[in-house]
Design a protein around this motif. Sequence first.
Motif, short mmCIF file in Angstrom:
data_model
loop_
_atom_site.label_atom_id
_atom_site.label_comp_id
_atom_site.label_asym_id
_atom_site.label_seq_id
_atom_site.Cartn_x
_atom_site.Cartn_y
_atom_site.Cartn_z
N ALA A 231 0.84 -1.21 0.00
CA ALA A 231 0.00 0.00 0.00
C ALA A 231 0.87 1.25 0.00
O ALA A 231 0.60 2.21 -0.74
CB ALA A 231 -0.93 -0.01 1.21
N ALA A 232 1.96 1.24 0.79
CA ALA A 232 2.85 2.40 0.86
C ALA A 232 3.51 2.65 -0.49
O ALA A 232 3.62 3.79 -0.95
CB ALA A 232 3.91 2.18 1.94
N LEU A 233 3.95 1.57 -1.14
CA LEU A 233 4.61 1.72 -2.45
C LEU A 233 3.63 2.24 -3.50
O LEU A 233 3.99 3.03 -4.37
CB LEU A 233 5.20 0.37 -2.91
CG LEU A 233 6.44 -0.10 -2.16
CD1 LEU A 233 6.83 -1.50 -2.62
CD2 LEU A 233 7.60 0.87 -2.37
N ASP A 234 2.38 1.77 -3.40
CA ASP A 234 1.36 2.20 -4.37
C ASP A 234 1.10 3.70 -4.23
O ASP A 234 0.98 4.41 -5.23
CB ASP A 234 0.08 1.40 -4.13
CG ASP A 234 -0.81 1.39 -5.37
OD1 ASP A 234 -0.24 1.17 -6.46
OD2 ASP A 234 -2.02 1.63 -5.24
N GLU A 235 1.04 4.16 -2.99
CA GLU A 235 0.80 5.58 -2.76
C GLU A 235 1.97 6.41 -3.29
O GLU A 235 1.78 7.45 -3.92
CB GLU A 235 0.60 5.81 -1.26
CG GLU A 235 -0.05 7.14 -0.95
CD GLU A 235 -0.04 7.43 0.55
OE1 GLU A 235 -0.20 6.47 1.34
OE2 GLU A 235 0.16 8.60 0.91
N LYS A 236 3.19 5.94 -3.05
CA LYS A 236 4.37 6.65 -3.53
C LYS A 236 4.42 6.65 -5.06
O LYS A 236 4.88 7.61 -5.67
CB LYS A 236 5.65 6.01 -2.98
CG LYS A 236 5.96 6.37 -1.55
CD LYS A 236 6.28 7.84 -1.39
CE LYS A 236 5.99 8.28 0.04
NZ LYS A 236 5.83 9.72 0.18
N ALA A 237 3.95 5.55 -5.69
CA ALA A 237 3.94 5.48 -7.16
C ALA A 237 3.06 6.60 -7.71
O ALA A 237 3.44 7.32 -8.64
CB ALA A 237 3.45 4.12 -7.62
N ALA A 238 1.85 6.75 -7.08
CA ALA A 238 0.94 7.82 -7.52
C ALA A 238 1.60 9.18 -7.34
O ALA A 238 1.50 10.06 -8.20
CB ALA A 238 -0.37 7.73 -6.74
N GLN A 239 2.32 9.34 -6.22
CA GLN A 239 2.99 10.63 -5.99
C GLN A 239 4.10 10.86 -7.00
O GLN A 239 4.33 11.99 -7.44
CB GLN A 239 3.56 10.67 -4.57
CG GLN A 239 2.48 10.82 -3.52
CD GLN A 239 3.06 10.86 -2.11
OE1 GLN A 239 4.27 10.97 -1.93
NE2 GLN A 239 2.18 10.74 -1.12
N SER A 240 4.81 9.79 -7.41
CA SER A 240 5.91 9.97 -8.36
C SER A 240 5.38 10.50 -9.69
O SER A 240 6.04 11.29 -10.37
CB SER A 240 6.68 8.66 -8.57
OG SER A 240 5.88 7.71 -9.25
#
Lengths: 305, 424, 162
Positions: A236-245
């Motif tokens: 979940a944390a990686l997915d959120e960071k992907a959207a932010q990237s």
Amino acid sequence: ETLRYAHVGAEGDIQTRFAAEAAEAIEAATDGEVSLQVFPASQLGNVAEMVDGVRMGSIQMGHHDFASLARIVPEMAVFNAPFIYRDGAHALAATDPETSPALQALNAELVENGGMRVIGRIYRGARHISSNFEIDEPADMEGKPFRAVPLDLWISMIKGMGATPTPVEVSELPTALMTGLVVGQENPLTMISANKLYEVQSHVAMTGHMQSVLAVFVNDDAWQGLEEDQREAITAALDEKAAQSLEWAQASEADLVDELTEAGMTFTTAETGLDLESFRTGVLAQIEADFPEYGEYIEQIMAVE
Amino acid sequence: MGLILILVFLALFVTGFPVVYAILLPAIGYIAIEGLPLGLLAQRVTYALDSFPLVAVPIFIFVGNLMNLSGITDRIFRFADTAVGRVPGGLAQVNIFSSLIFSGMSGAALADVGGLGKIEIEAMKKRGFEAPFSAAVTAASAVVGPIFPPSIPLIVYGSVTSVSIIQLLIAGIVPALICIALLMTTAAVIAIRANMPRAARWPSPREVGASLLPALPALLAPVLMIAGMMAGLFTPTEAAAVTAAYVVVISGAVYRELTWSHLWQAMALTLRSTSAILVIVAAAALFGWILAVEQVPQDFSKLILQISDDPVALLLIANLIFFVAGMFLDSTTATLLVVPVIAPPLVLAGVDPVHLGIVVIFNLMLGLLTPPMGLSLFLVASIARISLRALLKALLPFYLPLLATLAIITFADELVLWLPSLLR
Amino acid sequence: MLRQGLQVICTVLLGALVTVPLLQVVMRDLFGAPLIGAEELTRFLLICTVFLAYPLVVAGRENIVMAELREALPDRLRRALHRLIGLAALAGCGLMAWVALGSIIDNPGNATPTLKIPFWLFLGAACAGFGGAALVHLRQALSRRPTPTETGAAADSHSVSL
Ligand code: NA
Ligand code: NA
């Protein structure tokens, strides 16, 4: 649990920010049970060594172009293929490990053959062509030496653009451009700015031929060694960071165009007469001829909403 | 744990373990204790040599061996001796100045030592200079190689820190010239005091011309290399290969002194020198990997950086850190491990990143001349066939101009940044 | 005999190491047709050359070493130290060879990205190099002949000793 996370990104690159922030987010999401020790800038080795290190388990996590996993599962390179994504959001959707059918099929092979799996991704911007002269159509590149990342996919793509693919290592790239060993190259604007290529290049053709998505991968033994809820929190944390990237990359692209224009570069776009369609046709025809095995995956990727 | 590793290495090193084992054995111990996969050992030493720039090392060693065995060296030095042999210090001056010329085609100090150094030491010994002095002049002057463009270490630095490589390369020109001038002055002083051999009189233009002609094809090599690289015809590593081919053709077809036996002999010598040096590079890469995982360089730097945030003070601290790093690590490893940690806070504090790059690389090149891990020392001593102690003793006076250059580079930032500022 | 054979193989590799970049320059600059993967091949040749030539370094006692303190020790202590170093070197090389072999078995399919040069060739060179070096160390340990440094012949070999 402390996991070693390696990547080759330099200071100031989106991927470096991603790794640093993902480490914080994961530590917070797992209440400190899982922490990442990040090693940027090839500290633990170059790309091939990093991938082998994750496979072997001397490094637990890392990220790089999907094509870097092609040494284990050749078809993984399809996610780097040119002209297959509509935009950055589509690229992220099509590389979601939870929902992308193409990635899930290839991920199973990656676990089977390499003992590692893709658990996230990073959007690093669209790749454009920089050169020492104006480029409006593939004919402008005809027979000229352009730098190709020394991987089959890039060599095929540069050929499809009409240029002569010339291998140059990334560390030699500024010198090679300065001396004219190659007259152009392709990369995201963030790289052109970070490496000051505007000193040795005058033009950028905004082809956006590739959406640069990087795979975040993990050693599968280390992954299975975590608790179920820890894995969910990390994903979940990686997915959120992907959207932010994606947000970072889109916000920075506009700034970068201004910054590079100020540094003296001239941009050509569809509005100024850049013939994107002939680039698309030429490149896709070459890719299709060289990689018939990509066909089914490209269809799956293009079908993703 | 990192500290223990370094101490074990030093203990083995001092008690006479070959350097490669002094590095390898503690690294193996660490991997066993930490339960890391053993495959890491094989992987790391193999990938360490997976480097295109390193390819230039054996090729330049080969070029040096070949030029020596086929008589080109003698022609160059007959010319050089005729031209500047009367200057106090004679061939020592030629040695130093030719390093500057050579550095225009070579980006690595070890390539200078392995190629040109071999020629210089042999020629100086033939002319009656003592072997340790000849070796010391060669080692000291080789420092200039990676400061004057082209430079592999500066390119690595630029790519790690995203600093303009052109600016870095151009910034190296003035410091290299300063260093050469100070080294030549030092050599002249030593030569006058020790009454070293020099030519009895200045040559006539006729004599210069007569010695120039046989040497001309050999003298043209670096000119062709520089022009070829500037014109984008080849990369530094390819330039090495072109030089090798050029030397084979010149000595075979023009001088007609090359035999199959020469070629075989040069190859055999090159193989052993190359392997002895590069297995250490491979082992050092493993050691560096472990130090990085143990955060040793990072913790060390953080500790130092707590002391001050004044740019000049920080530059002095950086000098200290990189001088020490250069003592223990090869320049590529040191650049890759230490620079990413040290550079950002210094740049934030107001140090110009181009200026910092020159300071860092000059320090790391000095590290090649300092024990315990002075690869340049090992190579020069091996070529000159002298002991390290004799070399260090003869080298002592040359640390003075080298450290003076470092001081000038550190404090006179406008001198370093003058040429690059013309391009900004 | 074995040594001659190894010498020939390494010489061929070194020859290729010089030739490939040269060929690349000719193909790219004169014919505008750069060889894809030439740099990869050159790096491959470098790795193989360095490791395969390593037994020749050990056999010629040309390993780089700071032997000053060791050689200044009393006779018996020095000989014991020589033996210890020999055994440690033997063990180290043997382990490296064994580990390289293990890596070959673990990842038989691994290959370079462009030319698909199988990794077992690199690792095989490392395995053969360290294995060969271990054998040379073993022979040196068994032989009763004093080492060159002991007889003061070091200046004649390539090794650096204080
Ligand atoms: Na010199
Ligand atoms: Na050193």
